[in-house]
Structure formats: structure tokens, C-alpha cells
Write a protein that holds these residues in place. Structure first.
Motif, PDB file in Angstrom:
ATOM      1  N   GLY A  27      29.575  43.020  54.568  1.00 54.71           N
ATOM      2  CA  GLY A  27      28.938  41.835  54.015  1.00 54.71           C
ATOM      3  C   GLY A  27      29.712  41.298  52.829  1.00 54.71           C
ATOM      4  N   GLY A  28      29.176  40.279  52.235  1.00 52.48           N
ATOM      5  CA  GLY A  28      29.798  39.701  51.055  1.00 52.48           C
ATOM      6  C   GLY A  28      30.789  38.610  51.385  1.00 52.48           C
ATOM      7  N   ALA A  29      31.298  38.018  50.353  1.00 56.26           N
ATOM      8  CA  ALA A  29      32.251  36.924  50.510  1.00 56.26           C
ATOM      9  C   ALA A  29      33.609  37.455  50.951  1.00 56.26           C
ATOM     10  N   ARG A  30      34.310  36.649  51.701  1.00 57.90           N
ATOM     11  CA  ARG A  30      35.666  37.021  52.103  1.00 57.90           C
ATOM     12  C   ARG A  30      36.612  36.804  50.927  1.00 57.90           C
ATOM     13  N   CYS A  31      37.668  37.574  50.922  1.00 58.85           N
ATOM     14  CA  CYS A  31      38.675  37.451  49.873  1.00 58.85           C
ATOM     15  C   CYS A  31      39.331  36.077  49.963  1.00 58.85           C
ATOM     16  N   LYS A  32      39.462  35.408  48.837  1.00 56.35           N
ATOM     17  CA  LYS A  32      40.051  34.070  48.807  1.00 56.35           C
ATOM     18  C   LYS A  32      41.547  34.109  48.512  1.00 56.35           C
ATOM     19  N   LEU A  33      42.077  35.299  48.290  1.00 62.00           N
ATOM     20  CA  LEU A  33      43.500  35.421  47.995  1.00 62.00           C
ATOM     21  C   LEU A  33      44.284  35.573  49.286  1.00 62.00           C
ATOM     22  N   ASP A  34      45.456  34.935  49.350  1.00 61.90           N
ATOM     23  CA  ASP A  34      46.297  35.118  50.537  1.00 61.90           C
ATOM     24  C   ASP A  34      47.103  36.408  50.363  1.00 61.90           C
ATOM     25  N   SER A  35      47.885  36.776  51.363  1.00 64.24           N
ATOM     26  CA  SER A  35      48.589  38.054  51.325  1.00 64.24           C
ATOM     27  C   SER A  35      49.586  38.125  50.170  1.00 64.24           C
ATOM     28  N   GLY A  36      50.236  37.016  49.847  1.00 64.30           N
ATOM     29  CA  GLY A  36      51.162  37.005  48.719  1.00 64.30           C
ATOM     30  C   GLY A  36      50.451  37.232  47.399  1.00 64.30           C
ATOM     31  N   GLN A  37      49.316  36.581  47.221  1.00 63.45           N
ATOM     32  CA  GLN A  37      48.543  36.758  45.993  1.00 63.45           C
ATOM     33  C   GLN A  37      48.017  38.185  45.888  1.00 63.45           C
ATOM     34  N   LEU A  38      47.645  38.791  47.015  1.00 60.83           N
ATOM     35  CA  LEU A  38      47.185  40.186  46.987  1.00 60.83           C
ATOM     36  C   LEU A  38      48.312  41.127  46.585  1.00 60.83           C
ATOM     37  N   SER A  64      40.962  41.088  33.466  1.00 59.50           N
ATOM     38  CA  SER A  64      41.741  41.071  34.692  1.00 59.50           C
ATOM     39  C   SER A  64      42.684  39.872  34.713  1.00 59.50           C
ATOM     40  N   PRO A  65      43.691  39.928  35.573  1.00 67.72           N
ATOM     41  CA  PRO A  65      44.615  38.795  35.668  1.00 67.72           C
ATOM     42  C   PRO A  65      43.851  37.495  35.895  1.00 67.72           C
ATOM     43  N   ARG A  66      44.142  36.480  35.111  1.00 67.47           N
ATOM     44  CA  ARG A  66      43.370  35.238  35.108  1.00 67.47           C
ATOM     45  C   ARG A  66      43.473  34.441  36.399  1.00 67.47           C
ATOM     46  N   SER A  67      44.550  34.627  37.169  1.00 69.65           N
ATOM     47  CA  SER A  67      44.729  33.824  38.370  1.00 69.65           C
ATOM     48  C   SER A  67      43.980  34.388  39.577  1.00 69.65           C
ATOM     49  N   CYS A  68      43.271  35.478  39.382  1.00 70.26           N
ATOM     50  CA  CYS A  68      42.621  36.137  40.509  1.00 70.26           C
ATOM     51  C   CYS A  68      41.102  36.008  40.413  1.00 70.26           C
ATOM     52  N   ALA A  69      40.469  35.915  41.542  1.00 73.95           N
ATOM     53  CA  ALA A  69      39.011  35.883  41.578  1.00 73.95           C
ATOM     54  C   ALA A  69      38.479  37.249  41.140  1.00 73.95           C
ATOM     55  N   ALA A  70      37.436  37.251  40.338  1.00 78.20           N
ATOM     56  CA  ALA A  70      36.889  38.501  39.806  1.00 78.20           C
ATOM     57  C   ALA A  70      36.479  39.459  40.913  1.00 78.20           C
ATOM     58  N   SER A  72      37.717  39.775  43.911  1.00 79.31           N
ATOM     59  CA  SER A  72      38.911  40.348  44.525  1.00 79.31           C
ATOM     60  C   SER A  72      39.506  41.432  43.648  1.00 79.31           C
ATOM     61  N   VAL A  73      39.539  41.179  42.351  1.00 83.22           N
ATOM     62  CA  VAL A  73      40.061  42.171  41.415  1.00 83.22           C
ATOM     63  C   VAL A  73      39.185  43.408  41.440  1.00 83.22           C
ATOM     64  N   TRP A  74      37.875  43.235  41.385  1.00 83.75           N
ATOM     65  CA  TRP A  74      36.965  44.377  41.380  1.00 83.75           C
ATOM     66  C   TRP A  74      37.121  45.185  42.661  1.00 83.75           C
ATOM     67  N   THR A  75      37.259  44.531  43.794  1.00 78.50           N
ATOM     68  CA  THR A  75      37.438  45.236  45.069  1.00 78.50           C
ATOM     69  C   THR A  75      38.708  46.070  45.029  1.00 78.50           C
ATOM     70  N   ARG A  76      39.800  45.499  44.539  1.00 81.63           N
ATOM     71  CA  ARG A  76      41.061  46.225  44.460  1.00 81.63           C
ATOM     72  C   ARG A  76      40.971  47.386  43.484  1.00 81.63           C
ATOM     73  N   ILE A  77      40.358  47.172  42.326  1.00 86.30           N
ATOM     74  CA  ILE A  77      40.238  48.241  41.343  1.00 86.30           C
ATOM     75  C   ILE A  77      39.395  49.376  41.901  1.00 86.30           C
ATOM     76  N   SER A  78      38.257  49.053  42.475  1.00 84.08           N
ATOM     77  CA  SER A  78      37.345  50.101  42.944  1.00 84.08           C
ATOM     78  C   SER A  78      37.892  50.821  44.170  1.00 84.08           C
ATOM     79  N   SER A  79      38.686  50.150  45.008  1.00 80.42           N
ATOM     80  CA  SER A  79      39.233  50.821  46.193  1.00 80.42           C
ATOM     81  C   SER A  79      40.437  51.679  45.852  1.00 80.42           C
ATOM     82  N   ALA A  80      41.071  51.429  44.690  1.00 80.19           N
ATOM     83  CA  ALA A  80      42.249  52.198  44.286  1.00 80.19           C
ATOM     84  C   ALA A  80      41.881  53.600  43.816  1.00 80.19           C
ATOM     85  N   GLY A  81      40.638  53.776  43.404  1.00 82.99           N
ATOM     86  CA  GLY A  81      40.198  55.093  42.935  1.00 82.99           C
ATOM     87  C   GLY A  81      40.597  55.330  41.497  1.00 82.99           C
ATOM     88  N   PRO A  82      40.258  56.540  40.999  1.00 79.46           N
ATOM     89  CA  PRO A  82      40.534  56.846  39.583  1.00 79.46           C
ATOM     90  C   PRO A  82      42.009  56.997  39.292  1.00 79.46           C
TER      91      PRO A  82
END
Length: 82
Positions: A27-38, A64-70, A72-82
Motif C-alpha cells: 500500500g501507500g504512495a508510489r515512489c516519485k523518484l526515477d531510477s537516476g534520482q534513487l 534529509s536531502p532537500r531534492s528528495c520526497a520525505a 522516499s527518503v524514509w523508505t530508503r533509510i528504514s530499508s537500509a537497516g542500522p
């Protein structure tokens, strides 16, 4: 499980059979960043907050980096682990 969830599943089963209970994906919104931005986001997160210009070693949504959607950043941070 909440009563509300159980009732929702019961109604779905009654109206659409077992097919109505098949998961529909995340569920949830789809990532708005393209592969280059990711890739850029991952590179910034890999080097860490200090290298990205932040004064401490904690990534926060506010820092977080200002050019990124919050989200998307949270998803990347939380999936990266500690």
C-alpha cells in the motif's frame, strides 16, 4: 486483528469469494523518484549525513536531502537497516 479488519475481510469474502482476499501488493504512495534520482539518493545516504553537510551523524526527515520526497527518503533509510 481488529474487529474492523475482520468485518472488512468477511464482507470481501462474501461479495467476491476467495479471489477478493488475494493481496493487492504494498500500500501507500508510489515512489516519485526515477531510477537516476534513487541512485543519487542512495549515494548520499551511503556517505552519511556529515559528508552531505549535516552537523551530526543522524539522518532525520528534516535533515534529509532537500531534492528528495520525505517518504522516499524514509523508505530508503528504514530499508537500509542500522
Amino acid at each position: 486483528m481488529t474487529r474492523m479488519s475482520a468485518n472488512r475481510w468477511r464482507r470481501a469474502l462474501a461479495s467476491g469469494g476467495r479471489q477478493a482476499l488475494v493481496p493487492k501488493g504494498p500500500g501507500g504512495a508510489r515512489c516519485k523518484l526515477d531510477s537516476g534520482q534513487l541512485r543519487v539518493l542512495e549515494a548520499v545516504l551511503d556517505v552519511g549525513p556529515a559528508a552531505a553537510g549535516w552537523s551530526d551523524q543522524c539522518w532525520t526527515l528534516a535533515g534529509s536531502p532537500r531534492s528528495c520526497a520525505a517518504a522516499s527518503v524514509w523508505t530508503r533509510i528504514s530499508s537500509a537497516g542500522p
